[in-house]
Design an enzyme around this catalytic site. Structure first.
Site, PDB file in Angstrom:
ATOM      1  N   TYR A 248       0.840  -1.200   0.000  1.00  0.00           N
ATOM      2  CA  TYR A 248       0.000   0.000   0.000  1.00  0.00           C
ATOM      3  C   TYR A 248       0.884   1.262   0.000  1.00  0.00           C
ATOM      4  O   TYR A 248       0.770   2.121  -0.877  1.00  0.00           O
ATOM      5  CB  TYR A 248      -0.943  -0.002   1.212  1.00  0.00           C
TER       6      TYR A 248
ATOM      7  N   LEU B  87      -9.760   2.439  14.206  1.00  0.00           N
ATOM      8  CA  LEU B  87      -9.896   2.355  15.667  1.00  0.00           C
ATOM      9  C   LEU B  87     -11.095   3.134  16.220  1.00  0.00           C
ATOM     10  O   LEU B  87     -11.904   2.568  16.959  1.00  0.00           O
ATOM     11  CB  LEU B  87      -8.587   2.839  16.323  1.00  0.00           C
TER      12      LEU B  87
HETATM   13  N1  UFG Z   1      -6.210  -0.813  16.475  1.00  0.00           N
HETATM   14  C1  UFG Z   1      -6.548  -1.658  17.510  1.00  0.00           C
HETATM   15  N2  UFG Z   1      -7.723  -2.335  17.432  1.00  0.00           N
HETATM   16  C2  UFG Z   1      -8.583  -2.222  16.377  1.00  0.00           C
HETATM   17  C3  UFG Z   1      -8.245  -1.338  15.322  1.00  0.00           C
HETATM   18  C4  UFG Z   1      -7.039  -0.652  15.399  1.00  0.00           C
HETATM   19  O1  UFG Z   1      -5.797  -1.806  18.474  1.00  0.00           O
HETATM   20  O2  UFG Z   1      -9.622  -2.896  16.380  1.00  0.00           O
HETATM   21  C5  UFG Z   1      -4.958  -0.074  16.542  1.00  0.00           C
HETATM   22  C6  UFG Z   1      -4.033  -0.334  15.360  1.00  0.00           C
HETATM   23  O3  UFG Z   1      -3.246  -1.475  15.612  1.00  0.00           O
HETATM   24  C7  UFG Z   1      -3.247   0.956  15.298  1.00  0.00           C
HETATM   25  C8  UFG Z   1      -4.242   2.019  15.780  1.00  0.00           C
HETATM   26  O4  UFG Z   1      -5.259   1.306  16.458  1.00  0.00           O
HETATM   27  O5  UFG Z   1      -2.186   0.916  16.180  1.00  0.00           O
HETATM   28  C9  UFG Z   1      -4.874   2.786  14.649  1.00  0.00           C
HETATM   29  O6  UFG Z   1      -5.373   1.844  13.704  1.00  0.00           O
HETATM   30  P1  UFG Z   1      -6.258   2.253  12.439  1.00  0.00           P
HETATM   31  O7  UFG Z   1      -6.575   0.981  11.728  1.00  0.00           O
HETATM   32  O8  UFG Z   1      -7.387   3.124  12.888  1.00  0.00           O
HETATM   33  O9  UFG Z   1      -5.287   3.162  11.600  1.00  0.00           O
HETATM   34  P2  UFG Z   1      -3.839   2.811  11.000  1.00  0.00           P
HETATM   35  O10 UFG Z   1      -2.858   3.578  11.801  1.00  0.00           O
HETATM   36  O11 UFG Z   1      -3.604   1.377  10.857  1.00  0.00           O
HETATM   37  O12 UFG Z   1      -4.077   3.302   9.532  1.00  0.00           O
HETATM   38  C10 UFG Z   1      -3.878   4.575   9.055  1.00  0.00           C
HETATM   39  C11 UFG Z   1      -4.843   4.792   7.901  1.00  0.00           C
HETATM   40  C12 UFG Z   1      -4.573   3.797   6.807  1.00  0.00           C
HETATM   41  C13 UFG Z   1      -3.111   3.901   6.398  1.00  0.00           C
HETATM   42  C14 UFG Z   1      -2.211   3.741   7.582  1.00  0.00           C
HETATM   43  C15 UFG Z   1      -0.789   4.004   7.186  1.00  0.00           C
HETATM   44  O13 UFG Z   1      -6.168   4.676   8.357  1.00  0.00           O
HETATM   45  O14 UFG Z   1      -5.411   4.044   5.693  1.00  0.00           O
HETATM   46  O15 UFG Z   1      -2.559   4.676   8.602  1.00  0.00           O
HETATM   47  O16 UFG Z   1       0.092   3.717   8.205  1.00  0.00           O
HETATM   48  F1  UFG Z   1      -2.819   2.938   5.518  1.00  0.00           F
END
Ligand code: UFG
Length: 329
Positions: free
Chosen positions: A141, A190
């Site tokens: 990605y 999240l």
């Molecule tokens: N998390 C949990 N439980 C959940 C969902 C998320 O603990 O049920 C944690 C994840 O592990 C992460 C944090 O919450 O540490 C944030 O997670 P998100 O999925 O909300 O967001 P991300 O940081 O993974 O993703 C964001 C964007 C993506 C992008 C990414 C790039 O939403 O589109 O950053 O690093 F690809």
């Protein structure tokens, strides 16, 4: 200007359309294949259901609407999925994106604002992350987005295509207008997941990893309000139209919150306890992602209006409790 917004029916896209329409200065045409977007999230402008793979459709749109500038947000954006299906990510985010750039060249549309991501940096070696931080993506990605940034730089040199890439950190919240918000299916982000627990749609939130090298062991992220993200796109378009050179900007608030802190904030805002459990790490998650956004503040005068986490969560809560089924069936 006559602006084509690809992916304009998505979460960030619909908020960008709302801000573009608010200016009263732009004609907005949205192209979205509705695989993830919602027709109901569009508050105005022309809507065309279609795909960037369809080069004839692109030619028709550029001709019919006299497109002068593009905000390009149509993409696949799930890190985990990209590891399993890199073909999907390179096809959609790179090949289909190239169709768009080539149509721009054919029709002499000179300006593009591109939705990029913090995932271009990979595992950070210093925090907060500036735009000059090494870019070593750890998943397809992030790689697909970085490739596209590089392609645009080549198109600038060869064809004079001026571009601004906006590297989003964690988009969150919902429009303060109350009209639109976040609705991913399935939801993976999240804050909406925690809110679904508050609404009784889910039993609990699982914390993905509690053994990170962070103050409370959970991942730290920089949450930015989606409307603040959206206004940056309007500023970027204005800058390009005023003759700005191509550039790249981070978009975050410069402050990190751990997963536990975010859950606690949702508890505070909704006024009830959130059931949680501790789970394994999610593959590909860096421990800490926090942006320095000084460059866009200094150069484009961007100022986030909804920067504190409580406001971000409050706007998300206002949207979700009024739309527990999102945009509906
Ligand atoms: N998390 C949990 N439980 C959940 C969902 C998320 O603990 O049920 C944690 C994840 O592990 C992460 C944090 O919450 O540490 C944030 O997670 P998100 O999925 O909300 O967001 P991300 O940081 O993974 O993703 C964001 C964007 C993506 C992008 C990414 C790039 O939403 O589109 O950053 O690093 F690809």
């Amino acid at each position: 200007m006559n602006i084509l917004v690809t992916g304009g029916a998505g979460y960030v896209g619909s908020h960008v359309v709302e801000e573009l329409l608010k200016t009263g200065q732009h004609k907005v045409v949205v192209l979205d294949n509705l695989q993830k977007g919602h027709r109901e999230s569009l508050l105005g402008g022309e809507f065309i259901e279609g795909d960037l793979a369809d080069t004839n459709l692109l030619d028709e749109i550029f001709t019919k609407y006299g497109i002068e500038a593009v905000v390009h947000m149509a993409a696949d954006s799930l890190v985990g999925e990209s590891v399993e299906h890199p073909d999907k990510y390179f096809n959609n985010n790179v090949t289909n994106g190239l169709n768009l750039l080539n149509a721009m060249v054919r029709h002499d549309a000179r300006y593009i604002v591109f939705s990029s991501t913090a995932a271009v940096y990979g595992e950070p070696i210093e925090t907060p992350i500036t735009e000059d931080h090494p870019q070593v993506p750890t998943n397809p990605y992030g790689e697909s987005k970085l490739f596209f940034e590089k392609i645009m730089a080549r198109y600038d040199k060869a064809y004079g295509l001026k571009h601004i890439s906006l590297r989003y950190f964690n988009a969150a919240g919902a429009s303060p207008s109350g009209a639109i918000g976040e609705d991913h299916r399935p939801e993976s982000h999240l804050i909406p997941i925690i809110i679904q627990v508050a609404l009784g749609i889910r039993d609990k939130v699982i914390i993905f990893g509690t053994d990170y090298d962070t103050p409370d062991g959970t991942c730290v992220r920089d949450y930015i309000h989606v409307t603040d993200l959206a206004t940056a796109h309007v500023l970027a378009l204005d800058a390009l139209a005023d003759g700005a050179e191509s550039n790249v900007y981070n978009l975050g608030n410069g402050e990190g919150f751990s997963v536990r802190e975010v859950i606690d904030m949702v508890e505070k805002v909704v006024g009830k306890p959130i059931a949680r459990s501790e789970g394994a790490r999610r593959a590909g998650d860096p421990a800490v992602l926090v942006a320095s956004s000084h460059r866009i503040m200094k150069e484009l005068g961007w100022q986030p209006k909804y920067h504190d986490l409580e406001t971000i969560v409050q706007t998300a809560w206002d949207w979700h409790r009024r739309h527990p089924q999102g945009f509906g069936a």
